[in-house]
Design a protein around this motif. Structure first.
Motif, PDB file in Angstrom:
ATOM      1  N   LEU A 173      24.269 -31.873   9.288  1.00  0.00           N
ATOM      2  CA  LEU A 173      23.423 -30.428   9.563  1.00  0.00           C
ATOM      3  C   LEU A 173      22.737 -30.961  10.614  1.00  0.00           C
ATOM      4  CD1 LEU A 173      21.336 -30.608   6.334  1.00  0.00           C
ATOM      5  CD2 LEU A 173      21.938 -28.284   7.668  1.00  0.00           C
ATOM      6  N   CYS A 174      23.279 -32.252  11.701  1.00  0.00           N
ATOM      7  CA  CYS A 174      22.874 -32.140  12.900  1.00  0.00           C
ATOM      8  C   CYS A 174      23.426 -31.448  13.399  1.00  0.00           C
ATOM      9  CB  CYS A 174      22.744 -33.755  13.202  1.00  0.00           C
ATOM     10  SG  CYS A 174      21.116 -34.785  12.765  1.00  0.00           S
ATOM     11  N   LEU A 175      25.142 -31.068  13.484  1.00  0.00           N
ATOM     12  CA  LEU A 175      26.451 -30.612  14.348  1.00  0.00           C
ATOM     13  C   LEU A 175      26.023 -29.025  13.750  1.00  0.00           C
ATOM     14  CD1 LEU A 175      28.508 -33.780  13.802  1.00  0.00           C
ATOM     15  CD2 LEU A 175      27.875 -33.029  15.819  1.00  0.00           C
ATOM     16  N   CYS A 176      25.059 -29.013  13.232  1.00  0.00           N
ATOM     17  CA  CYS A 176      25.685 -27.045  12.767  1.00  0.00           C
ATOM     18  C   CYS A 176      24.341 -26.338  14.165  1.00  0.00           C
ATOM     19  CB  CYS A 176      23.897 -26.594  11.471  1.00  0.00           C
ATOM     20  SG  CYS A 176      25.310 -26.971   9.951  1.00  0.00           S
ATOM     21  N   VAL A 177      25.772 -25.831  14.088  1.00  0.00           N
ATOM     22  CA  VAL A 177      24.912 -24.873  14.922  1.00  0.00           C
ATOM     23  C   VAL A 177      24.102 -23.238  14.503  1.00  0.00           C
ATOM     24  CG1 VAL A 177      26.061 -22.501  17.313  1.00  0.00           C
ATOM     25  CG2 VAL A 177      27.581 -24.826  16.506  1.00  0.00           C
ATOM     26  N   SER A 178      23.208 -23.379  15.271  1.00  0.00           N
ATOM     27  CA  SER A 178      22.397 -22.432  14.858  1.00  0.00           C
ATOM     28  C   SER A 178      21.475 -22.136  15.927  1.00  0.00           C
ATOM     29  CB  SER A 178      21.278 -23.347  13.739  1.00  0.00           C
ATOM     30  OG  SER A 178      19.888 -22.170  13.166  1.00  0.00           O
ATOM     31  N   THR A 179      20.714 -20.910  15.661  1.00  0.00           N
ATOM     32  CA  THR A 179      20.074 -19.801  16.803  1.00  0.00           C
ATOM     33  C   THR A 179      18.705 -19.830  16.292  1.00  0.00           C
ATOM     34  OG1 THR A 179      20.673 -18.065  15.828  1.00  0.00           O
ATOM     35  CG2 THR A 179      21.927 -18.299  17.731  1.00  0.00           C
ATOM     36  N   PHE A 180      18.058 -20.254  15.457  1.00  0.00           N
ATOM     37  CA  PHE A 180      16.648 -20.114  14.852  1.00  0.00           C
ATOM     38  C   PHE A 180      16.116 -20.825  16.126  1.00  0.00           C
ATOM     39  CE2 PHE A 180      18.510 -20.259  10.577  1.00  0.00           C
ATOM     40  CZ  PHE A 180      17.541 -18.749  10.404  1.00  0.00           C
ATOM     41  N   ALA A 181      14.709 -20.501  16.463  1.00  0.00           N
ATOM     42  CA  ALA A 181      14.482 -20.702  17.359  1.00  0.00           C
ATOM     43  C   ALA A 181      12.891 -22.024  16.788  1.00  0.00           C
ATOM     44  CB  ALA A 181      12.911 -19.955  18.531  1.00  0.00           C
ATOM     45  N   ALA A 182      12.511 -22.849  17.439  1.00  0.00           N
ATOM     46  CA  ALA A 182      11.240 -23.724  16.720  1.00  0.00           C
ATOM     47  C   ALA A 182       9.703 -22.431  16.018  1.00  0.00           C
ATOM     48  CB  ALA A 182      11.054 -24.581  17.823  1.00  0.00           C
ATOM     49  N   SER A 183       9.609 -21.616  17.386  1.00  0.00           N
ATOM     50  CA  SER A 183       8.590 -20.607  17.036  1.00  0.00           C
ATOM     51  C   SER A 183       9.303 -19.726  15.245  1.00  0.00           C
ATOM     52  CB  SER A 183       8.199 -19.737  17.510  1.00  0.00           C
ATOM     53  OG  SER A 183       9.550 -18.780  18.307  1.00  0.00           O
ATOM     54  N   ASP A 184       9.961 -19.746  14.912  1.00  0.00           N
ATOM     55  CA  ASP A 184      10.561 -18.992  14.157  1.00  0.00           C
ATOM     56  C   ASP A 184      11.116 -19.734  12.794  1.00  0.00           C
ATOM     57  OD1 ASP A 184      11.143 -16.292  15.430  1.00  0.00           O
ATOM     58  OD2 ASP A 184      13.011 -17.670  15.601  1.00  0.00           O
ATOM     59  N   ARG A 185      10.201 -21.246  13.120  1.00  0.00           N
ATOM     60  CA  ARG A 185      10.056 -21.996  11.541  1.00  0.00           C
ATOM     61  C   ARG A 185       8.672 -21.894  10.465  1.00  0.00           C
ATOM     62  NH1 ARG A 185      12.617 -26.843  13.380  1.00  0.00           N
ATOM     63  NH2 ARG A 185      14.538 -26.018  12.107  1.00  0.00           N
ATOM     64  N   TYR A 186       9.045 -21.819   8.843  1.00  0.00           N
ATOM     65  CA  TYR A 186       7.958 -21.339   8.511  1.00  0.00           C
ATOM     66  C   TYR A 186       7.777 -22.368   7.747  1.00  0.00           C
ATOM     67  CZ  TYR A 186       8.431 -16.929  10.541  1.00  0.00           C
ATOM     68  OH  TYR A 186       9.029 -15.410  11.137  1.00  0.00           O
ATOM     69  N   ILE A 187       6.468 -23.302   7.516  1.00  0.00           N
ATOM     70  CA  ILE A 187       6.041 -23.820   6.262  1.00  0.00           C
ATOM     71  C   ILE A 187       5.755 -23.243   5.568  1.00  0.00           C
ATOM     72  CG2 ILE A 187       4.785 -25.875   5.464  1.00  0.00           C
ATOM     73  CD1 ILE A 187       7.435 -26.322   7.811  1.00  0.00           C
ATOM     74  N   LEU A 188       6.925 -22.571   3.701  1.00  0.00           N
ATOM     75  CA  LEU A 188       5.538 -21.839   3.079  1.00  0.00           C
ATOM     76  C   LEU A 188       4.818 -23.192   2.202  1.00  0.00           C
ATOM     77  CD1 LEU A 188       8.212 -19.869   0.888  1.00  0.00           C
ATOM     78  CD2 LEU A 188       7.303 -21.126  -0.663  1.00  0.00           C
ATOM     79  N   LEU A 189       3.980 -21.877   1.229  1.00  0.00           N
ATOM     80  CA  LEU A 189       3.168 -22.622   0.219  1.00  0.00           C
ATOM     81  C   LEU A 189       3.761 -21.472  -1.093  1.00  0.00           C
ATOM     82  CD1 LEU A 189       0.418 -20.611  -0.510  1.00  0.00           C
ATOM     83  CD2 LEU A 189      -0.173 -21.711   1.967  1.00  0.00           C
ATOM     84  N   SER A 190       3.436 -22.190  -2.663  1.00  0.00           N
ATOM     85  CA  SER A 190       4.096 -21.363  -3.226  1.00  0.00           C
ATOM     86  C   SER A 190       2.988 -21.218  -3.613  1.00  0.00           C
ATOM     87  CB  SER A 190       4.916 -21.960  -3.578  1.00  0.00           C
ATOM     88  OG  SER A 190       5.641 -20.949  -5.568  1.00  0.00           O
ATOM     89  N   THR A 191       1.893 -19.833  -4.140  1.00  0.00           N
ATOM     90  CA  THR A 191       0.778 -19.180  -4.726  1.00  0.00           C
ATOM     91  C   THR A 191       0.515 -19.987  -6.022  1.00  0.00           C
ATOM     92  OG1 THR A 191       0.951 -16.862  -4.675  1.00  0.00           O
ATOM     93  CG2 THR A 191       0.056 -18.011  -2.398  1.00  0.00           C
ATOM     94  N   PHE A 192      -0.606 -20.847  -6.217  1.00  0.00           N
ATOM     95  CA  PHE A 192      -0.647 -20.942  -8.231  1.00  0.00           C
ATOM     96  C   PHE A 192      -1.425 -19.523  -8.235  1.00  0.00           C
ATOM     97  CE2 PHE A 192      -0.477 -24.968  -6.514  1.00  0.00           C
ATOM     98  CZ  PHE A 192       0.119 -26.349  -7.106  1.00  0.00           C
ATOM     99  N   THR A 193      -1.450 -19.208  -9.409  1.00  0.00           N
ATOM    100  CA  THR A 193      -2.800 -18.270 -10.300  1.00  0.00           C
ATOM    101  C   THR A 193      -3.355 -18.708 -11.063  1.00  0.00           C
ATOM    102  OG1 THR A 193      -0.453 -16.772 -10.257  1.00  0.00           O
ATOM    103  CG2 THR A 193      -2.444 -16.264 -11.319  1.00  0.00           C
ATOM    104  N   ALA A 194      -5.086 -18.785 -10.716  1.00  0.00           N
ATOM    105  CA  ALA A 194      -6.199 -19.042 -11.230  1.00  0.00           C
ATOM    106  C   ALA A 194      -6.574 -18.400 -12.616  1.00  0.00           C
ATOM    107  CB  ALA A 194      -7.148 -19.049 -10.279  1.00  0.00           C
ATOM    108  N   PHE A 195      -7.010 -19.118 -13.804  1.00  0.00           N
ATOM    109  CA  PHE A 195      -7.399 -18.469 -14.420  1.00  0.00           C
ATOM    110  C   PHE A 195      -8.688 -19.059 -15.154  1.00  0.00           C
ATOM    111  CE2 PHE A 195      -2.468 -18.560 -15.004  1.00  0.00           C
ATOM    112  CZ  PHE A 195      -2.231 -16.962 -15.045  1.00  0.00           C
TER     113      PHE A 195
END
Length: 330
Positions: free
Chosen positions: A8-30
């Motif tokens: 993966l270190c050798l992978c070529v990618s054009t993603f910029a650092a600003s394009d990185r998303y840290i995702l939260l999967s939301t809970f449903t409250a009841f």
């Protein structure tokens, strides 16, 4: 350095650092009687942003989507757009449903309320016999909808696969090539990669999506956050309290400090293992959310709600591994 990390270190990618998303999967409250409680969403959004997340995936498995009605899903989506945008969160609405018409209705609603994107997670029981069949279905789901983001959530069972033996009738790279290379779904921006056991497919997707898109997102599944981040892709934190850990983990890996990144990964995996010991892990995470000031109520049946004794034992185990301190300071 482990072989996969080196690859993966050798992978070529054009993603910029600003394009990185840290995702939260939301809970449903009841509420205690099992009815929907929308009052926690404002606080979930605020705490989620505070914990280092910048992307919310709404109405997926963590939120017990299979136990929600279409009307409830709409109400939840509207609240998340309202409060998520206040905290600069991208809000992506998961629209998968057994009935095509329900998915179409949810997609139209997401656009009408100003959501940032759509995700499709095939519900249990929905299967596709080939990539062309899947493309035709997704085209129908997004008909007359020109939203900028469209993400596909990998469910091996939906590709006539076996999640236990990691076999599939077609692979994620086949979907990427059909969607983007053949322009059958040009709005595709990324995946939630649930099954990262197929390393070849995993790496091909990262390279392909990074090469085709100037901007995009691929979500990796634990235990591969470090590797996914090194490959230039975005990463999924799964739960709001893991955002800081994932962000720190990827930052350490990019600096070459794979040892620290791996330690943080082990911490997350250990916490996940503890949660699974208490039944459906998302319900156990609801208990952990109390340490961050959130009250999310019980699970909706047939989900399991932990007993008072189980809650006490769970919190003791998480405290013993210093989990809460690390998540707040990583």
């Amino acid at each position: 350095m482990p072989k996969l990390l080196l690859l993966l270190c050798l992978c070529v990618s054009t993603f910029a650092a600003s394009d990185r998303y840290i995702l939260l999967s939301t809970f449903t409250a009841f509420h205690a009687n099992g009815t929907l409680d929308l009052s926690s969403i404002a606080q979930q959004a605020a705490v989620g942003a505070q914990m280092g997340n910048n992307f919310a995936m709404v109405n997926s498995g963590t939120g017990q989507v299979d136990q929600l009605t279409v009307a409830e899903r709409k109400a939840i989506a509207a609240e998340w757009v309202k409060h998520g945008h206040k905290h600069n969160l991208y809000v992506c609405i998961q629209i998968g449903a057994l009935a095509l018409q329900d998915s179409q209705e949810l997609a139209r609603h997401a656009k009408a309320i100003g959501a940032d994107g759509l995700m499709f997670r095939p519900p249990r029981g929905l299967r596709f016999d080939g990539v062309d069949n899947l493309m035709t279905y997704l085209q129908a789901v997004t008909k007359d909808n020109d939203m900028d983001f469209f993400y596909y959530y990998e469910e091996p069972e939906a590709t006539n696969g076996d999640s236990h033996h990691h076999t599939k009738s077609f692979k994620m790279i086949d979907i990427a090539e059909a969607a983007l290379g053949q322009k059958k779904l040009p709005t595709l921006k990324g995946y939630k990669i649930r099954d990262a056991a197929d390393t070849e497919d995993f790496l091909q997707v990262i390279n392909y999506m990074g090469g085709v898109l100037k901007k995009g997102c691929i979500w990796g599944t634990s235990p591969r956050f470090t590797q996914v981040g090194l490959g230039g892709a975005s990463v999924a934190a799964h739960y709001f309290m893991l955002g800081n850990i994932v962000s720190s983990q990827v930052a350490h890996a990019k600096k070459g400090d794979v040892a620290t990144a791996s330690q943080l990964e082990l911490l997350m995996n250990k916490a996940n293992g503890i949660m699974r010991a208490y039944g459906h892990h998302s319900n156990a995470w609801k208990v952990a959310a109390k340490a961050y000031g959130l009250t999310l109520g019980p699970a909706r049946l047939p989900g399991k709600t932990l007993t008072v004794a189980e809650e006490k034992k769970l919190m003791e185990e998480l405290n013993a591994m210093n989990f809460f301190n690390v998540t707040k300071t990583a």
